[in-house]
Design a protein around this motif. Sequence first.
Motif, PDB file in Angstrom:
ATOM      1  N   MET A   1       0.799   3.679   1.858  1.00  0.00           N
ATOM      2  CA  MET A   1       1.167   4.216   3.177  1.00  0.00           C
ATOM      3  C   MET A   1       2.356   3.510   3.830  1.00  0.00           C
ATOM      4  O   MET A   1       2.892   3.981   4.818  1.00  0.00           O
TER       5      MET A   1
ATOM      6  N   ARG B   1       0.296  -7.553  -4.015  1.00  0.00           N
ATOM      7  CA  ARG B   1      -0.583  -8.188  -3.028  1.00  0.00           C
ATOM      8  C   ARG B   1      -0.644  -9.679  -3.333  1.00  0.00           C
ATOM      9  O   ARG B   1      -1.463 -10.140  -4.110  1.00  0.00           O
TER      10      ARG B   1
ATOM     11  N   TRP C   1      -9.720   0.191   7.806  1.00  0.00           N
ATOM     12  CA  TRP C   1      -8.529  -0.296   7.101  1.00  0.00           C
ATOM     13  C   TRP C   1      -7.343  -0.430   8.026  1.00  0.00           C
ATOM     14  O   TRP C   1      -7.057   0.458   8.822  1.00  0.00           O
TER      15      TRP C   1
ATOM     16  N   MET D   1      -0.614   2.067  -6.963  1.00  0.00           N
ATOM     17  CA  MET D   1      -1.619   2.713  -6.124  1.00  0.00           C
ATOM     18  C   MET D   1      -1.327   4.208  -6.024  1.00  0.00           C
ATOM     19  O   MET D   1      -0.257   4.614  -5.576  1.00  0.00           O
TER      20      MET D   1
ATOM     21  N   ALA E   1       0.857  -1.197   0.000  1.00  0.00           N
ATOM     22  CA  ALA E   1       0.000   0.000   0.000  1.00  0.00           C
ATOM     23  C   ALA E   1       0.890   1.244   0.000  1.00  0.00           C
ATOM     24  O   ALA E   1       2.050   1.198   0.441  1.00  0.00           O
TER      25      ALA E   1
ATOM     26  N   ASP F   1      -4.650   8.754   4.700  1.00  0.00           N
ATOM     27  CA  ASP F   1      -3.943   7.834   3.796  1.00  0.00           C
ATOM     28  C   ASP F   1      -4.944   7.398   2.750  1.00  0.00           C
ATOM     29  O   ASP F   1      -5.961   6.805   3.096  1.00  0.00           O
ATOM     30  N   THR F   2      -4.722   7.732   1.497  1.00  0.00           N
ATOM     31  CA  THR F   2      -5.690   7.275   0.503  1.00  0.00           C
ATOM     32  C   THR F   2      -5.014   6.396  -0.533  1.00  0.00           C
ATOM     33  O   THR F   2      -3.810   6.493  -0.750  1.00  0.00           O
ATOM     34  N   GLY F   3      -5.822   5.542  -1.166  1.00  0.00           N
ATOM     35  CA  GLY F   3      -5.285   4.662  -2.194  1.00  0.00           C
ATOM     36  C   GLY F   3      -6.291   4.450  -3.303  1.00  0.00           C
ATOM     37  O   GLY F   3      -7.425   4.046  -3.057  1.00  0.00           O
TER      38      GLY F   3
ATOM     39  N   ASN G   1      -9.982   4.513  -1.911  1.00  0.00           N
ATOM     40  CA  ASN G   1     -10.235   4.273  -0.496  1.00  0.00           C
ATOM     41  C   ASN G   1      -9.570   5.389   0.310  1.00  0.00           C
ATOM     42  O   ASN G   1      -8.360   5.584   0.204  1.00  0.00           O
TER      43      ASN G   1
ATOM     44  N   VAL H   1      -8.581   6.550   3.882  1.00  0.00           N
ATOM     45  CA  VAL H   1      -8.471   6.051   5.260  1.00  0.00           C
ATOM     46  C   VAL H   1      -8.210   7.230   6.188  1.00  0.00           C
ATOM     47  O   VAL H   1      -7.308   8.031   5.944  1.00  0.00           O
TER      48      VAL H   1
HETATM   49  N1  SER Z   1      -4.077   2.069   2.717  1.00  0.00           N
HETATM   50  C1  SER Z   1      -5.342   2.075   2.059  1.00  0.00           C
HETATM   51  C2  SER Z   1      -5.490   0.956   1.065  1.00  0.00           C
HETATM   52  O1  SER Z   1      -4.529   0.312   0.772  1.00  0.00           O
HETATM   53  C3  SER Z   1      -5.528   3.390   1.361  1.00  0.00           C
HETATM   54  O2  SER Z   1      -4.372   3.735   0.722  1.00  0.00           O
HETATM   55  O3  SER Z   1      -6.566   0.738   0.606  1.00  0.00           O
END
Ligand code: SER
Length: 432
Positions: A42, A68, A165, A91, A40, A237-239, A210, A212
Motif C-alpha cells: 500500500m 522489512r 494494521w 507482497m 508494504a 489494502d491487502t497483502g 492480510n 486491511v
Molecule cells: N498493508 C497490509 C500488510 O502489510 C496489507 O497489505 O500486511
Amino acid sequence: MTGNEVRSIFLNFFAKHGHKIVKSSPLLPANDPTLLFTNAGMNQFKDVFLGAETRDYKRATTSQKCVRAGGKHNDLDEVGKTARHHTFFEMLGNFSFGDYFKEDAIRFAWDLLVNEYKLDPKRLWFSVFAGDAEVSADDEAVELWVKAGAPRERVLKFGRKDNFWQMGETGPCGPCSEIHYYLGENPEDPAFNKAEYVNGDGDDTVEIWNLVFMQYNRQEIAPGQYKLDPLPAPSVDTGAGLERVTAVLQGVKTNYDTDLIKPIIEFVAKLAGKEYKAQTQEGFAMRVVADHARATTFSIADGIMPGNEGRNYVLRKIMRRAIYNGRENLGFNGEFFYKVCEFVIDFMKDAYPELEAQRSYIEKMVRLEEKRFGATLTVGLKKLEDLVNANKDEQTGKAILSASSLAKLYDTYGVPIDLMYVVLIQGKHSIT
Ligand code: SER
C-alpha cells in the motif's frame, strides 16, 4: 505450481475483476520520510487512500518488492532462524480506492484461495478485530466470512496487535482480517487450543493473507498523542506474502524450500562446496546469505547504497551480516557475496527487469563493500574473539563483556558495532 505461477494467477485473477495491474514501486520510498524502505504494497498508494492523490483507476493489484528491516516492521534478526521471516519479500495485493469494501474483499479472497489456488477450506482459519476503546469489534467481517463459506467457529477475534494494521505511527490504517493456513497432519483435530494455535508463530500454521479495511488516517496532534480521522472513503489494502503462499501451495514447510528461494540456497551451497542441511549452523548461514542477497540486489538496483545512516546503514548491516556469516560459517575467504547477488539477478530478472539493467552497478557496489568489510573483519574479529575468550565463563561458554571494552574495539580497530552485535547475539554473549 511454480512461484512465478502463483504470482501471475494472483494478478490475473484481480485483473479479471477489474483491477489494473500496477508495477511494483521501488524499494526506495518516494517522498516519504516516515519510511526506511518500501515495506508494504500500500505504500505507493498512501496518498490515494488519504484522498490527496487520484489515479485513473479505482482498483489495483500488485506484486510489490518489500524490505522489512529497520523501522516499525523489522524482521532482520529473525532471518535464517525461522521458517518465514525475510528481509526482502514480495507482497501480492489488491486495492480498492473508495470503490469496493469489506464484502467484496472477503469474497475475492475466498474465491481465489478456494477456487483458483484450490486450497482445502478445511485448512483455512480467519481472524478479525475484537474491538477496543478506540475502534469497535468487526462483527460485520465475521458475518461476511460466514457468508463467503467459512464455518463460524473458524472465524476468531483478536486485539490490536494482530488485527489492526497501520503502516507506521501515522498514516492510513484500519481493522484487518487475516487468513491462516494449517499445515499439520489433521485439520480437524479437536484437541488443540484453536485461538493460540491459529495465531501462534509455530510452523504448523502460517498467516498467508492480510485484508486491511482502510478506514482511518492516524495523525499526531501532540508529541506521542494521536487521533483517528475517517478516510475520505472506506478502502481496501491487502497483502499476501508470495513466498508464504507458494510454500503452502508447494506443500513445503518453510519459505526457504520453495522454488523462489531454494535455488539461491543451492547456489550458495555449491559455491561453498557444501551440502545444504537445514538444521545446522551452515544451513542457517546459507539461508541468511540467500535472503540477504535478495535484499541487497534489489535495494542497490533501486538506488539504495550501503552507508552510515538511515536506510543506507540498514543495507550495510544486511550486507555485513551476510558476508560475516559466509566467512564465519561457510568457509568463504575472499569475496563471494557479489557472486550470489549475480545469481539473484539471473534468477529473478524475468519478473524484475530492472535487475539486469543495473547488473554491473550492483556487482561493483557489492564487491566494494565486501572488500572494505573483509579488511575490517580479518583484524577486528580476531580482536573480538580474544576479548570474548578472555571473558568467557568456563561452565556456560558465554561471555559478559563491558560496553567500554567494546567501545575500545570500535575506536581502536574500527570493528563495526553491528558486527559486534551479530557476533555477540549469535554466541549468546551479553553486555554489561
Ligand atoms: N498493508 C497490509 C500488510 O502489510 C496489507 O497489505 O500486511
